[in-house]
Design a protein around this motif. Structure first.
Motif, PDB file in Angstrom:
ATOM      1  N   ARG B 142      56.384  34.849 126.898  1.00  0.00           N
ATOM      2  CA  ARG B 142      56.961  33.611 126.361  1.00  0.00           C
ATOM      3  C   ARG B 142      58.477  33.639 126.485  1.00  0.00           C
ATOM      4  NH1 ARG B 142      52.646  34.118 121.575  1.00  0.00           N
ATOM      5  NH2 ARG B 142      52.456  36.115 122.637  1.00  0.00           N
ATOM      6  N   VAL B 143      58.954  33.628 127.708  1.00  0.00           N
ATOM      7  CA  VAL B 143      60.401  33.608 127.937  1.00  0.00           C
ATOM      8  C   VAL B 143      60.837  32.541 128.926  1.00  0.00           C
ATOM      9  CG1 VAL B 143      60.864  36.030 127.375  1.00  0.00           C
ATOM     10  CG2 VAL B 143      60.240  35.424 129.696  1.00  0.00           C
ATOM     11  N   LEU B 144      59.910  31.986 129.698  1.00  0.00           N
ATOM     12  CA  LEU B 144      60.320  31.055 130.735  1.00  0.00           C
ATOM     13  C   LEU B 144      60.411  29.625 130.196  1.00  0.00           C
ATOM     14  CD1 LEU B 144      58.203  32.325 133.780  1.00  0.00           C
ATOM     15  CD2 LEU B 144      60.549  32.919 133.144  1.00  0.00           C
ATOM     16  N   GLN B 148      61.022  26.594 134.772  1.00  0.00           N
ATOM     17  CA  GLN B 148      60.821  27.895 135.422  1.00  0.00           C
ATOM     18  C   GLN B 148      59.334  28.191 135.599  1.00  0.00           C
ATOM     19  OE1 GLN B 148      63.145  30.150 132.619  1.00  0.00           O
ATOM     20  NE2 GLN B 148      65.013  30.020 133.850  1.00  0.00           N
ATOM     21  N   PRO B 324      60.594  28.787 123.901  1.00  0.00           N
ATOM     22  CA  PRO B 324      61.428  28.938 125.094  1.00  0.00           C
ATOM     23  C   PRO B 324      61.134  27.936 126.212  1.00  0.00           C
ATOM     24  CG  PRO B 324      59.867  30.753 124.882  1.00  0.00           C
ATOM     25  CD  PRO B 324      59.820  29.989 123.605  1.00  0.00           C
TER      26      PRO B 324
END
Lengths: 321, 330
Positions: B142-144, B148, B324
């Motif tokens: 769970r960072v994009l 992205q 994010p």
């Protein structure tokens, strides 16, 4: 925040005495600068290191791709300068890659054609494998057992910087299992000095602390040469914010454990740069490697090495006179 | 779009299957998976019963084997792969190189998904796991940001699965040591984060305090809702100022992103919550099933406002975020 002063209370122990013998062949390395420093500060830092007796030096931006005080050419120029002074220089890649531009930059770093790479995520590992290049696996590559280590070793990894949460017993088990399986281990490096890198996020916590988002960060982190200190509501030291990285507030210091590290087969002790006083830290570790008794720095931790809670400090060996 | 739902118990599995999950993911009752909590997860016997029920409904079972075994735990991990294959699981969700290698060598026909704990965020990282171990799908950390994810979906060499709803890990999964720093127990080694046996509550004139291994994570006034003391959701002082330095106690809800996630070619959405009750799993599965079916039918509105209301009521702290996926969050 105040830089850590490691030698405040044991200046005597840092001075080599006669009659002691070096007990191991462990070497010292300097990890990549974790913080965002102005270009002049970075250059001055490495000019200072250059004159030092040979070290392994990792450099390059590993935390945030927005930090561009130095571009790739400037980093490579610094790398050349340090290599000319006889240091083993390794260029480190970004730890968390999200954008296509960051991936492209990682690939170009791998393709620099001159310096060995420390891979800090699997994208870099893949680029290195495709080009059959030797590499160091940084602490962010999750290698937790001898089989995984051997897998990457067969694919070019010649050195492994252990994941930070793994300690002595773990390393001994890896050695034992590798021996039984007839596997050769790569060089083993360990986080021996500095705040521990504990977590990575899409979010910039430094920007958040001043009420901004990452896209509007205005490079807040350049005002915090050692990050921002986080304590509990009771004032207990806990964490340290450094952009998209969360560190421990406390420094992990393994200088007092040089004998244990050598016995466990550690090859390289990694020291992370700090705003002031790294020279003293290096001296402290050189002294430890020379066999002098060292007392751990005040407020430091070594729980991970002991196989315990990371933020704890083990019983200090009372080796000082 | 496939719907992948959690089950920490046999009743939860029944709820997920009966409310329309395309696949249910679960783990064995040991530290081979990232929700190794007491009273949770499956014995081989439970799994056999669950598989039978799922099969009858055309639902798949994914087995999570997503911790990072140390040398001494490799036998247990490989044994779990053997058991999953024997029982007939449809896919393994794996994070670690040696487990992936073992599964690929011994059970080449058993599908391998890269766990979110594998921390792969780029086409190059996915290439690595596909070329070395033949993974067919990856769960994204769970960072994009949404854009992205869209870019990655266009170039990824494997199917993508993304988190859609539930508790929000705000750190890159597989690379977070906050729990082990405070308690010695980590997601990677022990399959737990901020484990309950280290949590203690106390009342005083200053309020209700919650601690993790003695460390004060937060203190609540009488009218404040007290949340679970996950390290990243605590209130701390940053240069003296009191704040949720890392994240507030909120949950992820991406219902509004479902059309774009579907359009860009993401294969599956994943619901978090193996530690949640069967009733919770049933309610969340039902709404996401309806949302996916509504989108496929082209009927408007694509999102029923009532769904949001129900999902918010089920969320931690009753607050939801796009996390994010939305750049402003970052």
């Amino acid at each position: 925040m105040m830089p850590v002063n490691p030698a405040a209370e044991d200046e005597d122990s840092a001075r080599p005495a006669t009659g002691t013998t070096r007990t191991s062949n462990m070497r010292l390395s300097i990890g990549p600068i974790q913080y965002f420093w102005p270009r002049e500060r970075v250059e001055k830092f490495y000019e200072g290191l250059a004159k030092h007796s040979p070290l392994v030096i990792y450099l390059g931006e590993t935390v945030c791709s927005k930090r561009r005080e130095l571009d790739r050419d400037a980093w490579i120029a610094l790398a050349r300068m340090l290599a000319d002074h006889g240091h083993e220089v390794i260029v480190s890649t970004l730890s968390l890659i999200e954008a296509g531009s960051e991936l492209g930059a990682c690939r170009r770093t791998v393709e620099n054609g001159e310096f060995t790479i420390e891979a800090n995520d699997m994208s870099a590992v893949q680029f290195l494998l495709e080009r059959k290049l030797p590499f160091v696996a940084g602490p962010g590559i999750n290698l937790y057992n001898h089989l995984a280590i051997d897998y990457l070793r067969r694919n070019g990894m010649f050195r492994l910087s252990l994941p930070v949460e793994l300690g002595r017993k773990h390393l001994e088990a890896v050695r034992e299992h590798a021996r039984e399986a007839g596997m050769q281990l790569p060089e083993i490096e360990i986080h021996a000095w500095g705040r521990l890198p504990l977590a990575w996020s899409a979010r910039c916590f430094t920007a958040r602390a001043v009420g901004r988002g990452k896209d509007q960060c205005r490079f807040e982190c350049i005002h915090h040469p050692e990050g921002q200190h986080v304590s509990t509501r009771e004032g207990e030291d806990f964490l340290n914010l450094n952009g998209v990285q969360v560190q421990s507030a406390a420094v992990q210091d393994l200088s007092a454990r040089a004998d244990e590290l050598a016995a466990a087969g550690v090859d390289i002790l990694r020291l992370y740069p700090q705003a002031e006083g790294l020279d003293t830290v290096i001296q402290r570790f050189e002294s430890a490697l020379a066999g002098h008794p060292i007392q751990a720095a005040e407020g430091s931790v070594d729980g991970y090495w002991l196989g315990a809670v990371g933020m704890e400090a083990g019983l200090r060996p009372s080796t000082l006179p | 779009m496939k719907l992948v739902c959690p089950a920490g118990s046999l009743p939860a599995l029944f709820e997920a299957v009966d409310n329309g999950a395309d696949a249910v993911y679960l783990g064995f009752r040991d530290t081979t998976n990232a929700r190794a909590f007491p009273g949770l997860n499956f014995s081989p016997r439970d799994l056999a019963r669950g598989l039978k029920h799922a099969r009858a409904a055309g639902c798949e079972i994914f087995l999570a084997l997503n911790t990072y075994p140390t040398c001494r735990k490799l036998g247990q991990a490989f044994d779990a792969v053997d058991r999953a294959s024997d029982l007939g699981a449809d896919a393994l969700i794996v994070a670690e190189i040696s487990v992936l290698e073992y599964a690929a060598n011994n059970y080449p026909d058993l599908r391998r998904h890269l766990s979110v704990q594998g921390s792969a965020t780029t086409p190059a990282a996915l290439d690595f796991y596909k070329q070395q171990f033949g993974i067919s799908r990856a769960v994204l950390p769970r960072v994009l940001a949404l854009q992205q994810v869209e870019h990655l979906a266009a170039t990824a060499p494997v199917e993508l699965e993304v988190f859609a709803f539930g508790s929000l890990c705000i750190m890159v999964e597989g690379r977070c040591q906050l729990s082990s720093y405070a308690t010695g127990k980590s997601p990677n080694c022990d399959g737990v984060c901020s484990p309950p046996e280290y949590v203690s509550w106390s009342e005083s004139a200053e309020g209700r305090s919650v601690r993790l291994n003695g460390l004060l994570i937060d203190r609540f006034e009488a009218d404040e809702r007290a949340g679970y003391p996950t390290v990243c959701k605590g209130r701390y002082r940053v240069d003296g100022r009191l704040m949720h330095a890392l994240e507030e106690p909120v949950s992820l809800n991406t219902l509004d992103l479902l059309p774009r996630l579907t359009a860009c070619g993401v294969t599956a959405v994943k619901i978090e919550g193996r530690q949640r009750s069967p009733a919770y799993v049933g309610a969340v599965t039902r709404i996401w099933r309806q949302a996916i079916d509504r989108l496929a039918s082209g009927r408007q509105p694509a999102v029923d406002p009532q769904w949001h209301k129900t999902l918010s009521g089920l969320s931690e702290g009753s607050q939801v975020t796009l996390g994010p996926y939305q750049r402003a969050w970052q």
